[in-house]
Design a protein around this motif. Structure first.
Motif, PDB file in Angstrom:
ATOM      1  N   SER A 231      -5.369   4.377  11.907  1.00 59.32           N
ATOM      2  CA  SER A 231      -4.238   4.209  12.643  1.00 59.32           C
ATOM      3  C   SER A 231      -4.489   3.322  13.964  1.00 59.32           C
ATOM      4  O   SER A 231      -5.575   3.243  14.122  1.00 59.32           O
ATOM      5  CB  SER A 231      -3.400   5.308  12.584  1.00 59.32           C
ATOM      6  OG  SER A 231      -2.967   5.992  11.523  1.00 59.32           O
TER       7      SER A 231
ATOM      8  N   ALA B 180      -5.603   6.931   3.853  1.00 58.69           N
ATOM      9  CA  ALA B 180      -5.076   5.779   4.685  1.00 58.69           C
ATOM     10  C   ALA B 180      -6.206   4.969   5.490  1.00 58.69           C
ATOM     11  O   ALA B 180      -7.169   5.519   5.410  1.00 58.69           O
ATOM     12  CB  ALA B 180      -3.976   6.340   5.437  1.00 58.69           C
TER      13      ALA B 180
ATOM     14  N   ARG C  80      -1.369   0.450   5.603  1.00 56.62           N
ATOM     15  CA  ARG C  80      -2.359   0.154   4.578  1.00 56.62           C
ATOM     16  C   ARG C  80      -3.042   1.413   4.231  1.00 56.62           C
ATOM     17  O   ARG C  80      -2.897   2.546   4.506  1.00 56.62           O
ATOM     18  CB  ARG C  80      -3.491  -0.651   5.431  1.00 56.62           C
ATOM     19  CG  ARG C  80      -3.079  -1.922   5.669  1.00 56.62           C
ATOM     20  CD  ARG C  80      -4.283  -2.730   6.317  1.00 56.62           C
ATOM     21  NE  ARG C  80      -3.878  -3.932   6.610  1.00 56.62           N
ATOM     22  CZ  ARG C  80      -3.745  -5.159   5.743  1.00 56.62           C
ATOM     23  NH1 ARG C  80      -4.120  -5.282   4.464  1.00 56.62           N
ATOM     24  NH2 ARG C  80      -3.439  -6.072   6.274  1.00 56.62           N
ATOM     25  N   ARG C  81      -3.613   1.346   2.964  1.00 61.39           N
ATOM     26  CA  ARG C  81      -4.166   2.356   2.123  1.00 61.39           C
ATOM     27  C   ARG C  81      -5.678   1.736   1.962  1.00 61.39           C
ATOM     28  O   ARG C  81      -5.877   0.431   1.852  1.00 61.39           O
ATOM     29  CB  ARG C  81      -3.505   2.989   1.012  1.00 61.39           C
ATOM     30  CG  ARG C  81      -2.049   3.599   1.264  1.00 61.39           C
ATOM     31  CD  ARG C  81      -2.516   4.994   2.076  1.00 61.39           C
ATOM     32  NE  ARG C  81      -1.275   5.563   2.567  1.00 61.39           N
ATOM     33  CZ  ARG C  81      -0.517   5.574   3.579  1.00 61.39           C
ATOM     34  NH1 ARG C  81      -0.650   4.540   4.461  1.00 61.39           N
ATOM     35  NH2 ARG C  81       0.540   5.970   3.684  1.00 61.39           N
TER      36      ARG C  81
ATOM     37  N   LYS D  98       0.975   5.244  12.550  1.00 60.46           N
ATOM     38  CA  LYS D  98       0.233   5.329  11.582  1.00 60.46           C
ATOM     39  C   LYS D  98       0.215   4.230  10.627  1.00 60.46           C
ATOM     40  O   LYS D  98       1.323   3.393  10.397  1.00 60.46           O
ATOM     41  CB  LYS D  98       0.545   6.526  10.410  1.00 60.46           C
ATOM     42  CG  LYS D  98       0.576   7.811  10.857  1.00 60.46           C
ATOM     43  CD  LYS D  98       0.745   8.819   9.888  1.00 60.46           C
ATOM     44  CE  LYS D  98       0.603  10.220  10.398  1.00 60.46           C
ATOM     45  NZ  LYS D  98       1.016  11.332   9.362  1.00 60.46           N
ATOM     46  N   SER D  99      -1.042   3.582  10.085  1.00 56.74           N
ATOM     47  CA  SER D  99      -1.236   2.190   9.436  1.00 56.74           C
ATOM     48  C   SER D  99      -0.343   2.378   8.173  1.00 56.74           C
ATOM     49  O   SER D  99      -0.518   3.467   7.458  1.00 56.74           O
ATOM     50  CB  SER D  99      -2.543   2.020   9.123  1.00 56.74           C
ATOM     51  OG  SER D  99      -2.856   0.944   8.298  1.00 56.74           O
TER      52      SER D  99
ATOM     53  N   TRP E  92       0.906  -1.283   0.069  1.00 56.25           N
ATOM     54  CA  TRP E  92       0.104  -0.153   0.000  1.00 56.25           C
ATOM     55  C   TRP E  92       0.795   1.445   0.025  1.00 56.25           C
ATOM     56  O   TRP E  92       0.220   2.218  -0.288  1.00 56.25           O
ATOM     57  CB  TRP E  92      -0.830  -0.062   1.223  1.00 56.25           C
ATOM     58  CG  TRP E  92      -2.180  -1.140   1.478  1.00 56.25           C
ATOM     59  CD1 TRP E  92      -3.209  -1.005   0.711  1.00 56.25           C
ATOM     60  CD2 TRP E  92      -1.708  -2.357   1.736  1.00 56.25           C
ATOM     61  NE1 TRP E  92      -3.647  -2.538   0.815  1.00 56.25           N
ATOM     62  CE2 TRP E  92      -2.953  -3.117   1.589  1.00 56.25           C
ATOM     63  CE3 TRP E  92      -0.538  -2.998   2.786  1.00 56.25           C
ATOM     64  CZ2 TRP E  92      -2.834  -4.493   1.934  1.00 56.25           C
ATOM     65  CZ3 TRP E  92      -0.729  -4.346   3.007  1.00 56.25           C
ATOM     66  CH2 TRP E  92      -1.951  -5.025   2.647  1.00 56.25           C
ATOM     67  N   THR E  93       2.134   1.232   0.299  1.00 55.35           N
ATOM     68  CA  THR E  93       2.966   2.331   0.533  1.00 55.35           C
ATOM     69  C   THR E  93       4.055   2.535  -0.325  1.00 55.35           C
ATOM     70  O   THR E  93       4.668   3.799  -0.698  1.00 55.35           O
ATOM     71  CB  THR E  93       3.314   2.432   1.868  1.00 55.35           C
ATOM     72  OG1 THR E  93       4.042   1.147   2.193  1.00 55.35           O
ATOM     73  CG2 THR E  93       2.437   2.629   2.902  1.00 55.35           C
TER      74      THR E  93
END
Length: 428
Positions: free
Chosen positions: A384, A381, A248-249, A245-246, A178-179
């Motif tokens: 979190s 995002a 994932r998006r 912060k996660s 995701w990042t």
């Protein structure tokens, strides 16, 4: 020889003889003390039996295996009936191993059947005197390991050159799906991993237990990832960065794993074959072998699963009031109109249906009803860490971050990244 020298020689010889005799005694004593531990497996001492190992063949059944080993069907039926509450003997799978423990005599009559559905679990059915069936697990040890590397060609080759398991490569790509745009890696990108491996009985490799922490440096930007249990009751864990912060998006970067972008979103595309006429490309093509799984890039509802013109077989998903995605040229779809899918679900397989010069999936992305380039969108995002867990999380990652930061990279000379050495193909 003079008497004095002769006397000395005699004492020396006696001394040597005495030492050798002492060594012999010590060695003899050592041999009587050291005894080899008997070989055990599944809780049985194997030397007490004649051991027969094999795998389930096509057409094999529990009854046929025992009958081949001189046990009659009335006895087999009785064993199966008594064992059915613990294990359904009809669930034997072709290719899975089994072991027969037989009497250590001329008849070699089986007294125990052991079936292994996987490398860790096993089922024991004992029928020497009374009949008993139970399930067990081989002892598993967990070993923490570290790895690091500098990407010279692609992530897969870099990790494989270090002898790292393929599943670790796969897990890494999932964490950063995701990042990081793995289709645009550069020479000199770096990674570090703290992970755990499983070993059966301390020696047999049994896969990756988890990636506890990871670090990826891409385009001079650092991406930390720490595995944290958010809800122990529901066993929910996820990866978060050093700022809680996660990673994932709401959307995956790509609908296929281990592929490459063969054609990007381009509204000004002109093709020689068509006389350089303007032929906008409103999708992103991911080249991949026929049959490669196509994944839903986000949760949503299937609004179309059909075949039409140049699109070939395709699936379209509505994610919310703002976003929709479409996946073209499939070999076959795996979902129907109206199905609800989750991020990462297999919705079809790469093919060549419709207008296409080679196997790929054309990924199209809608925002507010207009097709856009997904790589240029600032996507939201995922959630979190909850405020109530932030202090606990920050305390939890301190030793892991310190461990990551202290892992050294190999001192390798590399070219500095330029536009010319961007890696457009991540994993072959």
């Amino acid at each position: 020889m003079q008497p004095k020298k002769l006397l000395i020689a005699v004492f020396v010889c006696l001394g040597i003889w005495s030492c050798k005799e002492k060594e012999k005694v010590e060695i003899k004593d050592l041999q009587t003390v050291v005894e080899l531990e008997p070989v055990k497996e599944f809780g049985f001492v194997l030397e007490d039996y004649i051991v027969k190992k094999d795998t389930i063949k096509k057409g094999d059944s529990f009854g046929e295996i025992l009958e081949r080993n001189h046990i009659g069907y009335p006895r087999i039926f009785n064993i199966a009936e008594k064992a059915k509450d613990s294990f359904d003997i009809r669930k034997l799978q072709v290719g899975k191993p089994y072991t027969l423990l037989c009497n250590n005599d001329s008849l070699q009559t089986p007294t125990c059947f052991i079936y292994q559905p996987n490398s860790i679990d096993y089922v024991v059915i004992k029928f020497a005197d009374s009949i008993e069936a139970y399930k067990g697990k081989k002892p598993i040890s967990i070993v923490q390991k570290e790895a690091s590397g500098i990407v010279m060609n692609n992530l897969s080759e870099t990790m494989e050159s270090q002898g790292l398991p393929y599943s670790l490569i796969n897990d890494m790509s999932d964490i950063y799906a995701w990042t990081i745009d793995f289709f645009r890696l550069q020479k000199g990108d770096r990674f570090k991993i703290v992970y755990k491996q499983r070993f059966i009985e301390d020696s047999i490799y049994a896969g990756i237990e988890s990636i506890d922490a990871a670090y990826f440096q891409h385009r001079d930007e650092s991406f930390y990832a720490f595995n944290f249990m958010v809800d122990s009751t529901k066993n929910i864990a996820d990866y978060f960065d050093e700022n809680t912060k996660s990673l994932r998006r709401t959307f995956l970067k790509a609908p296929v794993k281990f592929s490459r972008i063969s054609s990007r979103y381009n509204l000004n595309r002109r093709i020689a074959y068509y006389g350089y006429k303007l032929r906008p490309h409103k999708g992103t093509d991911f080249a991949a072998p026929i049959g490669t799984e196509i994944l839903a890039t986000a949760n949503g509802t299937v609004t179309e699963s059909t075949r039409r013109g140049g699109n070939g077989k395709y699936v379209k998903i509505k994610h919310n009031a703002t976003y929709s995605t479409q996946y073209l040229h499939m070999k076959a779809q795996n979902v129907r109109k109206g199905d609800y899918v989750k991020q990462g679900d297999v919705i079809g397989w790469v093919g060549m249906t419709g207008n296409t010069g080679g196997p790929h999936v054309c990924y199209r992305f809608w925002k507010n009803g207009k097709q856009v380039d997904p790589f240029k969108q600032k996507l939201p995002a995922a959630e979190s860490i909850p405020d109530s867990l932030k202090s606990k999380y920050l305390e939890f990652i301190k030793p892991l971050k310190n461990q990551l930061d202290n892992i050294q990279f190999e001192d390798t000379k590399i070219e500095l990244p330029t536009e010319d050495n961007v890696l457009t193909s991540e994993i072959q």
